[in-house]
Design a protein around this motif. Structure first.
Motif, PDB file in Angstrom:
ATOM      1  N   GLN A 216       0.839  -1.188   0.000  1.00  0.00           N
ATOM      2  CA  GLN A 216       0.000   0.000   0.000  1.00  0.00           C
ATOM      3  C   GLN A 216       0.884   1.252   0.000  1.00  0.00           C
ATOM      4  O   GLN A 216       2.023   1.224   0.481  1.00  0.00           O
ATOM      5  N   PRO A 217       0.373   2.372  -0.526  1.00  0.00           N
ATOM      6  CA  PRO A 217       1.187   3.598  -0.587  1.00  0.00           C
ATOM      7  C   PRO A 217       1.747   4.033   0.766  1.00  0.00           C
ATOM      8  O   PRO A 217       2.867   4.545   0.839  1.00  0.00           O
ATOM      9  N   HIS A 218       0.986   3.816   1.854  1.00  0.00           N
ATOM     10  CA  HIS A 218       1.484   4.267   3.157  1.00  0.00           C
ATOM     11  C   HIS A 218       2.782   3.554   3.533  1.00  0.00           C
ATOM     12  O   HIS A 218       3.657   4.139   4.174  1.00  0.00           O
ATOM     13  N   LEU A 222       6.318   5.357   4.404  1.00  0.00           N
ATOM     14  CA  LEU A 222       7.029   5.105   5.658  1.00  0.00           C
ATOM     15  C   LEU A 222       8.472   4.691   5.390  1.00  0.00           C
ATOM     16  O   LEU A 222       9.407   5.144   6.065  1.00  0.00           O
ATOM     17  N   GLY A 223       8.662   3.818   4.395  1.00  0.00           N
ATOM     18  CA  GLY A 223      10.009   3.364   4.070  1.00  0.00           C
ATOM     19  C   GLY A 223      10.893   4.484   3.574  1.00  0.00           C
ATOM     20  O   GLY A 223      12.047   4.626   3.998  1.00  0.00           O
ATOM     21  N   ALA A 224      10.370   5.312   2.674  1.00  0.00           N
ATOM     22  CA  ALA A 224      11.167   6.386   2.087  1.00  0.00           C
ATOM     23  C   ALA A 224      11.568   7.429   3.131  1.00  0.00           C
ATOM     24  O   ALA A 224      12.737   7.836   3.213  1.00  0.00           O
ATOM     25  N   VAL A 225      10.613   7.870   3.945  1.00  0.00           N
ATOM     26  CA  VAL A 225      10.922   8.874   4.966  1.00  0.00           C
ATOM     27  C   VAL A 225      11.890   8.302   5.998  1.00  0.00           C
ATOM     28  O   VAL A 225      12.828   8.982   6.443  1.00  0.00           O
ATOM     29  N   VAL A 304       1.107  13.027   2.857  1.00  0.00           N
ATOM     30  CA  VAL A 304       1.804  13.874   3.822  1.00  0.00           C
ATOM     31  C   VAL A 304       2.149  13.022   5.034  1.00  0.00           C
ATOM     32  O   VAL A 304       1.283  12.364   5.614  1.00  0.00           O
ATOM     33  N   VAL A 305       3.440  13.008   5.384  1.00  0.00           N
ATOM     34  CA  VAL A 305       3.926  12.226   6.524  1.00  0.00           C
ATOM     35  C   VAL A 305       4.390  13.188   7.607  1.00  0.00           C
ATOM     36  O   VAL A 305       5.188  14.088   7.351  1.00  0.00           O
ATOM     37  N   PHE A 315       9.855   4.593  15.139  1.00  0.00           N
ATOM     38  CA  PHE A 315       9.205   5.785  14.598  1.00  0.00           C
ATOM     39  C   PHE A 315       7.773   5.920  15.100  1.00  0.00           C
ATOM     40  O   PHE A 315       7.136   4.961  15.536  1.00  0.00           O
ATOM     41  N   ASP A 316       7.304   7.146  15.025  1.00  0.00           N
ATOM     42  CA  ASP A 316       5.914   7.483  15.329  1.00  0.00           C
ATOM     43  C   ASP A 316       5.475   8.454  14.242  1.00  0.00           C
ATOM     44  O   ASP A 316       5.744   9.651  14.315  1.00  0.00           O
ATOM     45  N   PHE A 317       4.832   7.923  13.203  1.00  0.00           N
ATOM     46  CA  PHE A 317       4.459   8.716  12.041  1.00  0.00           C
ATOM     47  C   PHE A 317       2.946   8.738  11.866  1.00  0.00           C
ATOM     48  O   PHE A 317       2.236   7.812  12.280  1.00  0.00           O
ATOM     49  N   ARG A 318       2.496   9.773  11.208  1.00  0.00           N
ATOM     50  CA  ARG A 318       1.116   9.849  10.749  1.00  0.00           C
ATOM     51  C   ARG A 318       1.151  10.070   9.243  1.00  0.00           C
ATOM     52  O   ARG A 318       1.748  11.039   8.762  1.00  0.00           O
ATOM     53  N   VAL A 319       0.557   9.145   8.490  1.00  0.00           N
ATOM     54  CA  VAL A 319       0.481   9.269   7.037  1.00  0.00           C
ATOM     55  C   VAL A 319      -0.934   9.698   6.697  1.00  0.00           C
ATOM     56  O   VAL A 319      -1.883   8.927   6.889  1.00  0.00           O
TER      57      VAL A 319
END
Length: 438
Positions: A216-218, A222-225, A304-305, A315-319
């Motif tokens: 999935q795009p998310h 996550l991987g790229a960032v 937007v991440v 990590f603690d991200f919001r996509v």
């Protein structure tokens, strides 16, 4: 789940009778094969505790190792058979260094070094038995079991829920494992229903062994960032002890830098046979715009991440509007993303290709046809060609033994043998180059 009390007693009595018949004293395990009509047949007796003994310990609340030592010391057992009661339901999974997807129907043993390992949190209802730590090597010459995971619940359904949750809390990098396969099996409707027999994979193998849907795009975001932030973190001076990286703007060289354009990076990520072109812009502290596949706004996927990652990769991200907590691990040219995103995936793995005008080693293309590699660890039992030999497509080149079976490696095309990199009786690892063709 199909064991009635009457069948349990009948089978238990048979096991005790077998032990008494040979005058056996000590802990032991008798195994039977059960037929559809509840007839059962003696298979073997292990004169020791079985690998699965924690299941018995959890449902009886007894320490079998302690009881075994008491018997060996000539002491009386502190309990009698009629004192034992079954409490709830317990299940055990063996965590193995093997690749169940690579050579169906056999699961291929793999060796390697545990570059990164985190175990599920243990509790009264979650137990992990293991004897290895991060940095240890799992050899192909011995049983490749990494750990045993045992869970307990009030009933089978609750135990399976705990099992799936705990499996997704594992993090292992450095060698393939059966974790995702075990989790998919434990969560399969037919397995949850019970009544499972030795034909399970014949009936439902496609459900638990077939490739999962595309990433999935998310996951790609996550991987790229994570890659860029970990790269930035590792390039910081040793004097930075903050331990957490919020954005590329935290680089000391950018402290007083301002630009009309946002900081931007482009990279290529691969998973399986899919390539994804990613553009990342740092919009502000902790905020990144991620564009997947294409400069054309109408064709690209924009996300937007927001969030941060620390030195351990946590990590603690919001996509967009979804929140993700997990861990990113970079090993060689791969980034592994571990996070529970309510899918069946145990991990997301991306490859970061090296810039090159030639196919990378092992890639499909020229190199893949020139170099013959082993599909699994094993022993070379016969080399059928030598340097200078002219060969034809599909001609046997060598024979190796693995998983108690012989495997023939054949030529993918006509050509000439340039070099042979192994000899008879050599032990080789997974992916070892054994023959090079012109």
């Amino acid at each position: 789940p199909d064991m009635s009390e009457a069948l349990r007693k009948k089978m238990g009595d048979a096991a005790v009778a077998a032990a008494k018949a040979v005058g056996y004293v000590g802990a032991g395990t008798v195994e039977f094969l059960l037929d559809e009509d509840e007839s059962f047949y003696f298979m073997e007796m292990n004169t020791r505790l079985q690998v699965e003994h924690p299941v018995t310990e959890m449902i009886t609340r007894q320490d079998l190792v302690e009881l075994q030592l008491k018997v060996a010391a000539g002491q009386e057992l502190p309990i009698r058979q009629e004192d034992l009661k079954i409490h709830g339901h317990a299940i055990e999974a063996r965590i193995y260094a093997e690749n169940p997807y690579k050579y169906v129907p056999l699961s291929l043993i793999s060796g390697g070094t545990l570059q990164h390992i985190r175990l599920p949190p243990v509790s009264r209802n979650v137990r992990v038995d293991t004897g290895i730590v991060q940095g240890d090597e799992v050899s192909i010459f011995y049983d490749p079991m990494i750990a045993k995971l045992i869970v307990h619940g009030d009933n089978r359904e609750a135990a399976l829920d705990k099992m799936v949750q705990a499996l997704h809390q594992y993090q292992i990098v450095g060698l393939p494992t059966n974790i995702e396969f075990v989790a998919r099996t434990a969560d399969h409707a037919a397995f949850r229903k019970g009544g499972v027999d030795t034909s399970f994979l014949s009936k439902f193998g496609d459900d638990v062994l077939s490739p999962l849907p595309s990433f999935q795009p998310h996951a790609t975001a996550l991987g790229a960032v994570s890659i860029l932030l970990l790269e930035q973190l590792r390039s910081q001076p040793l004097g930075n002890v903050n331990g957490e990286l919020h954005s590329p703007w935290s680089d000391s060289s950018l402290t007083h830098f301002r630009s009309l354009e946002a900081l931007e990076r482009k990279l290529l990520l691969k998973h399986d046979d899919t390539e994804v072109f990613v553009t990342i812009k740092c919009l502000s502290k902790d905020t990144y715009e991620v564009k997947l596949n294409g400069d054309d706004e109408d064709e690209a996927t924009n996300l937007v991440v927001r969030g941060a990652i620390d030195a351990k990769g946590d990590f603690d991200f919001r996509v967009d509007n979804r929140k993700f907590k997990g861990t990113a691990v970079i090993h060689h040219q791969d980034v592994h993303i571990f996070c529970d995103d309510n899918t069946q995936r145990y991990e997301y793995k991306f490859h970061i290709p090296l810039p090159s005008f030639e196919p990378a080693e092992g890639d499909a293309g020229v190199s893949a046809h020139r170099r013959i590699v082993t599909p699994m660890p094993g022993k070379i039992i016969k080399v059928l060609v030598k340097a200078g030999d002219t060969i034809t497509a599909d001609q046997p080149l060598l024979i190796m033994e693995a998983m108690k079976m012989e495997h023939v490696l054949r030529a993918p095309k006509d050509g000439i043998v340039l070099e042979v990199f192994c000899e008879q009786d050599d032990f080789v690892t997974d992916g070892h180059v054994v023959v090079e063709l012109d």
